[in-house]
Design a protein around this motif. Sequence first.
Motif, short mmCIF file in Angstrom:
data_model
loop_
_atom_site.label_atom_id
_atom_site.label_comp_id
_atom_site.label_asym_id
_atom_site.label_seq_id
_atom_site.Cartn_x
_atom_site.Cartn_y
_atom_site.Cartn_z
N ARG A 11 0.83 -1.21 0.00
CA ARG A 11 0.00 0.00 0.00
C ARG A 11 0.87 1.26 0.00
O ARG A 11 0.55 2.25 -0.68
CB ARG A 11 -0.94 0.00 1.21
N ARG A 12 1.95 1.23 0.77
CA ARG A 12 2.86 2.37 0.79
C ARG A 12 3.46 2.61 -0.59
O ARG A 12 3.52 3.75 -1.08
CB ARG A 12 3.97 2.14 1.82
N MET A 13 3.89 1.53 -1.25
CA MET A 13 4.47 1.67 -2.60
C MET A 13 3.41 2.12 -3.61
O MET A 13 3.71 2.90 -4.52
CB MET A 13 5.10 0.35 -3.03
N GLN A 14 2.18 1.67 -3.44
CA GLN A 14 1.10 2.10 -4.34
C GLN A 14 0.87 3.61 -4.20
O GLN A 14 0.73 4.31 -5.20
CB GLN A 14 -0.18 1.34 -4.02
N ARG A 15 0.82 4.12 -2.96
CA ARG A 15 0.65 5.56 -2.76
C ARG A 15 1.81 6.34 -3.36
O ARG A 15 1.62 7.39 -4.00
CB ARG A 15 0.51 5.88 -1.27
N ARG A 16 3.03 5.83 -3.19
CA ARG A 16 4.21 6.48 -3.76
C ARG A 16 4.11 6.52 -5.29
O ARG A 16 4.42 7.54 -5.92
CB ARG A 16 5.47 5.73 -3.32
N ALA A 17 3.67 5.42 -5.90
CA ALA A 17 3.53 5.37 -7.36
C ALA A 17 2.44 6.32 -7.83
O ALA A 17 2.59 6.99 -8.87
CB ALA A 17 3.21 3.94 -7.80
N GLU A 18 1.35 6.40 -7.07
CA GLU A 18 0.28 7.34 -7.45
C GLU A 18 0.77 8.79 -7.38
O GLU A 18 0.45 9.59 -8.26
CB GLU A 18 -0.93 7.14 -6.55
N ARG A 19 1.55 9.10 -6.34
CA ARG A 19 2.09 10.47 -6.25
C ARG A 19 3.04 10.76 -7.41
O ARG A 19 3.02 11.85 -7.99
CB ARG A 19 2.81 10.67 -4.90
N ALA A 20 3.88 9.79 -7.76
CA ALA A 20 4.80 9.98 -8.90
C ALA A 20 4.02 10.15 -10.20
O ALA A 20 4.39 10.97 -11.05
CB ALA A 20 5.76 8.79 -9.00
N SER A 21 2.94 9.37 -10.35
CA SER A 21 2.11 9.49 -11.55
C SER A 21 1.47 10.88 -11.62
O SER A 21 1.43 11.50 -12.69
CB SER A 21 1.02 8.42 -11.52
N MET A 22 0.99 11.38 -10.51
CA MET A 22 0.39 12.73 -10.49
C MET A 22 1.44 13.80 -10.81
O MET A 22 1.15 14.75 -11.55
CB MET A 22 -0.25 13.02 -9.12
N ARG A 23 2.66 13.64 -10.29
CA ARG A 23 3.73 14.60 -10.61
C ARG A 23 4.03 14.57 -12.11
O ARG A 23 4.23 15.62 -12.73
CB ARG A 23 5.00 14.29 -9.80
N ALA A 24 4.05 13.37 -12.67
CA ALA A 24 4.33 13.24 -14.11
C ALA A 24 3.21 13.88 -14.93
O ALA A 24 3.48 14.58 -15.92
CB ALA A 24 4.50 11.77 -14.49
N ARG A 25 1.96 13.67 -14.53
CA ARG A 25 0.84 14.28 -15.25
C ARG A 25 0.91 15.82 -15.18
O ARG A 25 0.66 16.51 -16.16
CB ARG A 25 -0.49 13.81 -14.66
N ARG A 26 1.22 16.31 -13.98
CA ARG A 26 1.35 17.77 -13.85
C ARG A 26 2.47 18.31 -14.73
O ARG A 26 2.32 19.36 -15.37
CB ARG A 26 1.62 18.14 -12.38
N ALA A 27 3.58 17.58 -14.74
CA ALA A 27 4.72 18.03 -15.57
C ALA A 27 4.34 18.04 -17.05
O ALA A 27 4.68 18.96 -17.78
CB ALA A 27 5.92 17.11 -15.31
N ILE A 28 3.62 17.01 -17.49
CA ILE A 28 3.19 16.96 -18.90
C ILE A 28 2.20 18.09 -19.18
O ILE A 28 2.29 18.76 -20.22
CB ILE A 28 2.58 15.58 -19.23
N ALA A 29 1.26 18.30 -18.24
CA ALA A 29 0.28 19.37 -18.43
C ALA A 29 0.97 20.73 -18.50
O ALA A 29 0.61 21.57 -19.32
CB ALA A 29 -0.74 19.33 -17.31
N MET A 30 1.97 20.94 -17.66
CA MET A 30 2.69 22.20 -17.66
C MET A 30 3.46 22.37 -18.98
O MET A 30 3.52 23.46 -19.53
CB MET A 30 3.67 22.27 -16.47
N ALA A 31 4.03 21.30 -19.47
CA ALA A 31 4.79 21.36 -20.72
C ALA A 31 3.85 21.65 -21.88
O ALA A 31 4.21 22.38 -22.81
CB ALA A 31 5.54 20.05 -20.95
N VAL A 32 2.66 21.06 -21.88
CA VAL A 32 1.71 21.28 -22.97
C VAL A 32 1.17 22.70 -22.92
O VAL A 32 0.94 23.33 -23.94
CB VAL A 32 0.56 20.24 -22.89
N MET A 33 0.95 23.21 -21.73
CA MET A 33 0.37 24.55 -21.56
C MET A 33 1.32 25.63 -22.03
O MET A 33 0.88 26.69 -22.49
CB MET A 33 0.03 24.81 -20.09
N GLN A 34 2.59 25.44 -21.99
CA GLN A 34 3.53 26.50 -22.35
C GLN A 34 3.79 26.54 -23.78
O GLN A 34 3.79 26.23 -24.75
CB GLN A 34 4.86 26.32 -21.63
#
Length: 107
Positions: free
Chosen positions: A84-107
Amino acid sequence: MNTPGTIDRPLTHDPKKQAPMKPSLNEHAGATPEDFTTTGAFDSRQNRTREMQLIPEALARAHMHERLHAAEQERQAQRLVTARRMQRRAERASMRARRAIAMAVMQ
């Protein structure tokens, strides 16, 4: 008390020659086996039979089985917590990656 026929000083050490602790189905309670005199049967009934001598071993085996079962349950619970701890860590990493992609697309 150290009289012959007790646990401390059995009349015989051979379990086959000792009187059974429980009467069999075909004899009534208090009946003596054929190869024992009445006093011999009474005295030898005070001895530990093979079954009684194996009771501590059976108890130890049951205790170890219980402890192994508890340890396995503890390991399984620990694996679940780690997963469960690793799953939460992976979800947080996935959200960071999505934000980074969204930020890259927005600029």
